[in-house]
Motif scaffolding. Structure first.
Motif, short mmCIF file in Angstrom:
data_model
loop_
_atom_site.label_atom_id
_atom_site.label_comp_id
_atom_site.label_asym_id
_atom_site.label_seq_id
_atom_site.Cartn_x
_atom_site.Cartn_y
_atom_site.Cartn_z
N UNK A 258 0.97 -1.24 -0.03
CA UNK A 258 0.00 0.03 -0.11
C UNK A 258 1.11 1.30 -0.01
N UNK A 259 1.94 1.36 0.71
CA UNK A 259 2.57 2.48 1.14
C UNK A 259 3.74 2.81 -0.21
N UNK A 260 4.18 1.73 -0.46
CA UNK A 260 5.31 1.67 -1.64
C UNK A 260 4.72 2.01 -2.98
N UNK A 261 3.66 1.41 -3.56
CA UNK A 261 3.11 1.38 -4.64
C UNK A 261 2.29 2.82 -4.70
N UNK A 262 1.86 3.49 -3.69
CA UNK A 262 0.96 4.45 -3.54
C UNK A 262 1.94 5.73 -3.73
N UNK A 263 2.99 5.87 -2.90
CA UNK A 263 3.76 6.78 -2.62
C UNK A 263 4.99 7.31 -3.44
N UNK A 276 10.18 4.86 1.81
CA UNK A 276 10.46 3.23 1.58
C UNK A 276 9.95 2.62 2.83
N UNK A 277 9.03 1.78 2.73
CA UNK A 277 8.35 1.10 3.46
C UNK A 277 9.06 -0.40 4.06
N UNK A 278 9.20 -0.52 5.29
CA UNK A 278 9.78 -1.98 5.77
C UNK A 278 9.06 -2.43 6.99
N UNK A 279 8.70 -3.76 7.05
CA UNK A 279 7.61 -4.36 8.06
C UNK A 279 8.62 -5.28 8.59
N UNK A 280 8.67 -5.10 9.97
CA UNK A 280 9.42 -6.21 10.83
C UNK A 280 8.51 -6.55 11.96
N UNK A 281 8.84 -7.66 12.52
CA UNK A 281 8.05 -8.21 13.55
C UNK A 281 8.89 -8.42 14.88
N UNK A 379 -6.07 5.89 4.86
CA UNK A 379 -6.26 7.36 5.33
C UNK A 379 -4.79 7.85 5.47
N UNK A 380 -3.99 7.39 5.95
CA UNK A 380 -2.72 7.80 6.10
C UNK A 380 -1.86 8.07 4.81
N UNK A 381 -2.10 7.15 3.97
CA UNK A 381 -1.36 6.83 2.63
C UNK A 381 -1.81 8.01 1.95
N UNK A 382 -3.30 8.15 1.78
CA UNK A 382 -3.98 9.35 1.02
C UNK A 382 -3.54 10.68 1.46
N UNK A 383 -3.34 10.92 2.78
CA UNK A 383 -2.89 12.09 3.21
C UNK A 383 -1.44 12.41 2.93
N UNK A 384 -0.49 11.38 2.97
CA UNK A 384 0.82 11.81 2.62
C UNK A 384 0.80 11.92 1.28
N UNK A 391 -0.02 11.34 -7.70
CA UNK A 391 -1.22 10.54 -7.91
C UNK A 391 -1.37 9.29 -7.21
N UNK A 392 -1.72 9.18 -5.80
CA UNK A 392 -1.63 8.19 -4.88
C UNK A 392 -2.28 6.99 -5.60
N UNK A 393 -3.19 6.76 -6.28
CA UNK A 393 -3.75 5.69 -6.88
C UNK A 393 -3.35 4.94 -7.87
N UNK A 394 -2.35 5.53 -8.84
CA UNK A 394 -1.99 4.76 -9.89
C UNK A 394 -0.66 4.12 -9.68
N UNK A 395 -0.12 3.45 -10.75
CA UNK A 395 1.21 2.74 -10.46
C UNK A 395 1.86 2.62 -11.94
N UNK A 396 2.35 3.62 -12.41
CA UNK A 396 2.92 3.61 -13.71
C UNK A 396 4.35 2.93 -13.78
N UNK A 397 4.94 2.95 -12.66
CA UNK A 397 6.30 2.06 -12.61
C UNK A 397 6.02 0.38 -12.63
N UNK A 398 4.94 -0.05 -12.10
CA UNK A 398 4.56 -1.29 -12.13
C UNK A 398 4.19 -1.51 -13.77
N UNK A 399 3.37 -0.75 -14.16
CA UNK A 399 2.87 -1.10 -15.55
C UNK A 399 4.04 -1.10 -16.49
N UNK A 400 5.02 -0.20 -16.43
CA UNK A 400 6.10 -0.34 -17.33
C UNK A 400 6.77 -1.75 -17.29
#
Length: 412
Positions: A258-263, A276-281, A379-384, A391-400
């Motif tokens: 969500x974070x990486x592809x949106x921002x 850059x998002x990182x998830x750890x446990x 919501x946090x993603x949209x705000x940032x 454009x928070x909602x597209x992903x042109x890099x992925x489409x390439x």
């Protein structure tokens, strides 16, 4: 219920106040004008539940999900978290990646007579999804015409939609104004999770309650956090989610997408922006990544997530082991207490090292809490994204990358 604590001070500068005000109004406009659809999913998906209740699903005890990215990560996150409090939940098997070993292992788990298959693709032609679906059709000799054990979830009039219509297969549509990574509270998540036996209505209610609270002005901490992340993006370019529960592992993976592809975008001025998002446990990664946080470059901010009450009373027994008696002080302590004390101590060490952090506490594992957490991060993603002016909602890099893959595999 979710509880929030942080080291982020309220933005008092006129510039910061204006920025948060504009961002809030932008999100409100996106919702009111129905330009972005995820805001209304907690309400709209209630109608979907009524449709699902008409299905005969009594014969299914395995739910096979065929999808990738936004078509699987959110479902998997919810399944992982709620399985422990849902005794009658059915087994969910996820086909996501093109890894041939995992595909073969998952196929071996499936009992064709007990399984139903959800093929999920917003575009309708995701190459990983369609390739795996073809493989399952071939392996199990699935009958397609009027199939009662196959369900399609896709955009209206997509190629997958046309396939479903041609074979008279039950189809659920994703709203066109809802992107894949924001779609877990649409049919994408609602349909398979409902069939799996989860209380989807409560998940939606939790999401709706948090949305109402935010747009009523009662979640200003979210605006302050977004502004802090934007303002300090160059110095603190890495956003770490440190979740203290194994069952939140798949949630952190959902957050990463969500974070990486949106921002991660090129803004209107041609600048490359993003965090850059990182998830750890925890506590596992106290023994690995924490060292980098404490003494490495100060280019990170940390969000701790913990569960106050696991509703599990397993305790460390009163056993003394020769040579390691120094650990006896922990005897009689519950693991619930131990993991939360580890979270608190780690957060304190991070704060004392001068690294910015905040904390989200779930009072317990519940459907409403998970719904609220999903909406919180959307919501946090949209705000940032609004503050970055992307454009928070597209992903042109992925489409390439998709175009290059199709070309390299011989698509003309």
């Amino acid at each position: 219920m979710l509880y929030f604590s942080n080291t982020i001070s309220e933005e008092k500068s006129s510039e910061g106040v204006e920025r948060t005000s504009v961002a809030f109004k932008t999100l409100k406009s996106e919702m009111d004008e129905d330009r972005v659809g995820y805001y209304k999913l907690p309400i709209k998906s209630q109608d979907l539940l009524e449709d699902l209740q008409t299905l005969d699903i009594s014969q299914f005890s395995q739910i096979v999900v065929i999808g990738i990215g936004g078509s699987s990560l959110g479902i998997k996150a919810i399944d992982s978290i709620l399985e422990s409090i849902t005794p009658d939940a059915k087994e969910m098997i996820f086909f996501e990646n093109s890894d041939p070993l995992t595909i073969s292992e998952n196929i071996a788990k499936i009992d064709k007579e007990r399984a139903c298959f959800f093929v999920i693709s917003k575009s309708g032609s995701t190459i990983e999804t369609t390739s795996i679906f073809k493989t399952l059709i071939g392996h199990f000799n699935l009958e397609l015409d009027n199939a009662k054990n196959i369900f399609a979830i896709t955009d209206k009039d997509s190629s997958l939609s046309k396939f479903a219509s041609f074979h008279n297969i039950k189809e659920f549509n994703i709203p066109l104004n809802v992107g894949g990574r924001f779609s877990v509270l649409s049919a994408v998540g609602v349909a398979p999770l409902y069939v799996a036996g989860y209380d989807v209505k409560a998940i939606l209610e939790g999401g709706d309650e948090f949305l109402e609270s935010f747009f009523s002005g009662d979640e200003n901490h979210l605006l302050q956090k977004a502004n802090y992340l934007y303002t300090n993006a160059k110095q603190e370019s890495i956003n770490v989610v440190f979740s203290y529960a194994d069952r939140l592992n798949n949630f952190t993976k959902w957050y990463v997408q969500l974070w990486g592809e949106s921002l991660g975008k090129i803004d209107k001025n041609g600048n490359r922006v993003g965090l850059t998002p990182i998830g750890i446990i925890g506590s596992v990664d106290q023994h690995s990544f924490l060292q980098l946080i404490i003494e490495g470059p100060k280019d990170k901010n940390i969000t701790f997530i913990n569960i106050d009450n696991f509703n599990n009373d397993i305790k460390i027994p009163d056993i003394s082991l020769y040579g390691i008696e120094k650990t006896d002080f922990i005897n009689h302590t519950s693991f619930n207490t131990l993991i939360n004390e580890q979270c608190s101590a780690t957060m304190q060490s991070v704060m004392e090292s001068g690294v910015s952090c905040d904390k989200i506490t779930l009072d317990t594992i519940s459907e409403k809490n998970i719904g609220a957490m999903i909406i919180y991060y959307e919501l946090l993603t949209s705000l940032v994204g609004t503050m970055f002016q992307v454009n928070t909602y597209n992903q042109p890099g992925v489409e390439l990358g998709k175009k290059i893959l199709y070309k390299n595999l011989g698509d003309k």
